[in-house]
Design an enzyme around this catalytic site. Structure first.
Site, PDB file in Angstrom:
ATOM      1  N   ARG A 132      19.251 -63.279 -55.784  1.00  0.00           N
ATOM      2  CA  ARG A 132      19.473 -61.955 -56.481  1.00  0.00           C
ATOM      3  C   ARG A 132      18.144 -61.300 -57.098  1.00  0.00           C
ATOM      4  NH1 ARG A 132      21.863 -63.038 -62.933  1.00  0.00           N
ATOM      5  NH2 ARG A 132      19.590 -63.825 -63.420  1.00  0.00           N
ATOM      6  N   THR A 136      17.806 -55.247 -60.233  1.00  0.00           N
ATOM      7  CA  THR A 136      19.042 -54.633 -60.296  1.00  0.00           C
ATOM      8  C   THR A 136      20.183 -55.682 -60.405  1.00  0.00           C
ATOM      9  OG1 THR A 136      19.413 -55.152 -57.776  1.00  0.00           O
ATOM     10  CG2 THR A 136      18.301 -52.979 -58.591  1.00  0.00           C
ATOM     11  N   ASP A 228      16.448 -71.356 -64.668  1.00  0.00           N
ATOM     12  CA  ASP A 228      16.661 -71.202 -63.549  1.00  0.00           C
ATOM     13  C   ASP A 228      16.970 -72.243 -62.591  1.00  0.00           C
ATOM     14  OD1 ASP A 228      15.377 -68.645 -61.369  1.00  0.00           O
ATOM     15  OD2 ASP A 228      16.094 -70.589 -60.660  1.00  0.00           O
ATOM     16  N   ASP A 231      15.023 -72.909 -59.392  1.00  0.00           N
ATOM     17  CA  ASP A 231      13.421 -73.435 -59.818  1.00  0.00           C
ATOM     18  C   ASP A 231      13.430 -74.831 -60.419  1.00  0.00           C
ATOM     19  OD1 ASP A 231      12.445 -71.022 -58.943  1.00  0.00           O
ATOM     20  OD2 ASP A 231      12.069 -70.240 -60.876  1.00  0.00           O
TER      21      ASP A 231
HETATM   22  C1  PRP Z   1      20.967 -67.654 -58.993  1.00  0.00           C
HETATM   23  C2  PRP Z   1      22.061 -68.597 -58.917  1.00  0.00           C
HETATM   24  C3  PRP Z   1      22.947 -67.765 -58.359  1.00  0.00           C
HETATM   25  C4  PRP Z   1      22.826 -66.423 -59.125  1.00  0.00           C
HETATM   26  C5  PRP Z   1      23.617 -66.251 -60.154  1.00  0.00           C
HETATM   27  O1  PRP Z   1      20.168 -67.690 -57.605  1.00  0.00           O
HETATM   28  O2  PRP Z   1      21.831 -69.949 -58.186  1.00  0.00           O
HETATM   29  O3  PRP Z   1      23.177 -67.584 -57.009  1.00  0.00           O
HETATM   30  O4  PRP Z   1      21.501 -66.503 -59.245  1.00  0.00           O
HETATM   31  O5  PRP Z   1      23.383 -64.861 -60.477  1.00  0.00           O
HETATM   32  P1  PRP Z   1      24.577 -63.869 -60.647  1.00  0.00           P
HETATM   33  O6  PRP Z   1      25.868 -64.253 -60.957  1.00  0.00           O
HETATM   34  O7  PRP Z   1      24.099 -62.631 -61.421  1.00  0.00           O
HETATM   35  O8  PRP Z   1      24.614 -63.140 -59.154  1.00  0.00           O
HETATM   36  P2  PRP Z   1      18.957 -67.065 -57.417  1.00  0.00           P
HETATM   37  O9  PRP Z   1      18.939 -65.446 -56.979  1.00  0.00           O
HETATM   38  O10 PRP Z   1      17.845 -67.105 -58.511  1.00  0.00           O
HETATM   39  O11 PRP Z   1      18.393 -67.720 -55.985  1.00  0.00           O
HETATM   40  P3  PRP Z   1      18.042 -69.167 -56.044  1.00  0.00           P
HETATM   41  O12 PRP Z   1      19.309 -69.980 -55.628  1.00  0.00           O
HETATM   42  O13 PRP Z   1      17.137 -69.154 -54.565  1.00  0.00           O
HETATM   43  O14 PRP Z   1      17.096 -69.455 -57.030  1.00  0.00           O
HETATM   44  N1  URA Z   2      20.590 -67.836 -62.148  1.00  0.00           N
HETATM   45  C1  URA Z   2      20.166 -68.972 -62.695  1.00  0.00           C
HETATM   46  O1  URA Z   2      19.448 -69.973 -62.361  1.00  0.00           O
HETATM   47  N2  URA Z   2      20.079 -69.153 -64.224  1.00  0.00           N
HETATM   48  C2  URA Z   2      20.858 -68.121 -64.951  1.00  0.00           C
HETATM   49  O2  URA Z   2      20.895 -68.236 -66.068  1.00  0.00           O
HETATM   50  C3  URA Z   2      21.407 -67.048 -64.237  1.00  0.00           C
HETATM   51  C4  URA Z   2      21.381 -66.783 -62.939  1.00  0.00           C
END
Ligand code: PRP
Ligand code: URA
Length: 237
Positions: A132, A136, A228, A231
């Site tokens: 994500r 944006t 997150d 993380d």
């Molecule tokens: C996080 C989460 C989802 C997304 C959710 O991933 O695991 O994939 O954000 O947000 P949205 O509903 O607004 O799309 P992230 O992009 O942080 O990647 P990661 O899993 O590598 O931490």
């Molecule tokens: N992705 C995450 O990991 N946590 C949130 O709260 C939203 C998006």
């Protein structure tokens, strides 16, 4: 946590600021949304949300919650009969009809997929990488290991956090191009905003979650949420 870029004025970008969000009670009765009511799930969710839970324990909890969610989401799978011999003689048993697919949305979906594998060890794992963009909130695809041959009765896309729905909608769009008879989305925490948006965009998929939270903050993070999920699983603070 995805880095937040700043606008030209140096202020942090607030992509959800001013965007109307439905209340929790407005999405509770959506027909294809299944929210766990299991007390063991509620117990594990508290440990998961706690900011003092360190990454190894957090990952373990994600896996265990994944197994509980797998148990709930697979309750209506189709079976076929199979003749077998027990030590006492012949009988007709049952087994899952057709393959089961699990698509972890990288990175955070990895722990959930491991939980699914505890319940269905021979599930096929179809990795899909979506990141994500912090400014944006659009999902950016960066990895796709979906096979070309499809012999599944169902595929479960798994990602702990359903926030704005950008990632979930894009993931389902990708999976729909594979002609899988049935698709489900499985997450740990969802905001009301995503449930409405995902149900409207893809009304034909079932959504299984452990908890429905209150809202998204201005940066698109779920409140109260857990921070997150990627993380916290992998220690990349
Ligand atoms: C996080 C989460 C989802 C997304 C959710 O991933 O695991 O994939 O954000 O947000 P949205 O509903 O607004 O799309 P992230 O992009 O942080 O990647 P990661 O899993 O590598 O931490
Ligand atoms: N992705 C995450 O990991 N946590 C949130 O709260 C939203 C998006």
């Amino acid at each position: 946590m995805t880095e937040t870029t700043t606008s030209s004025g140096g202020r942090p970008s607030l992509p959800m600021q001013g965007i109307p969000q439905p209340r929790r009670d407005e999405v509770l009765d959506l027909p294809r949304v299944h929210i766990s009511t299991h007390p063991v799930m509620a117990h594990k969710m508290t440990a998961l949300r706690d900011k003092n839970t360190p990454p190894p324990e957090f990952y373990r909890q994600v896996k265990e919650i994944g197994a509980l969610l797998a148990y709930e989401a697979t309750a209506n799978l189709t079976l076929e009969t199979v003749p077998i011999e027990t030590p006492m003689g012949p009988m007709v048993g049952e087994r899952l009809a057709g393959g089961i697919g699990v698509t972890p949305i990288l990175r955070a979906g990895l722990g959930l997929a491991e939980g699914f594998r505890e319940v269905i060890p021979d599930a096929q794992i179809w990795h899909l990488g979506l990141r994500r963009d912090g400014q944006t909130l659009q999902a950016i695809a960066y990895y796709n290991q979906l096979p070309h041959r499809v012999d599944l009765q169902v595929c479960y896309a798994v990602d702990p956090m359903l926030a704005t729905g950008g990632s979930a909608i894009d993931a389902i769009n990708v999976l729909k191009r594979r002609d899988i008879p049935r698709l489900c989305y499985v997450g740990i925490i969802a905001a009301p905003y995503v449930l409405l948006k995902l149900s409207q965009t893809h009304p034909d998929i079932d959504i299984y979650i452990a908890a429905l939270d209150e809202s998204l903050n201005d940066m698109g993070y779920i409140l109260p949420g857990l921070g997150d999920a990627g993380d916290r699983q992998f220690g990349t603070f």
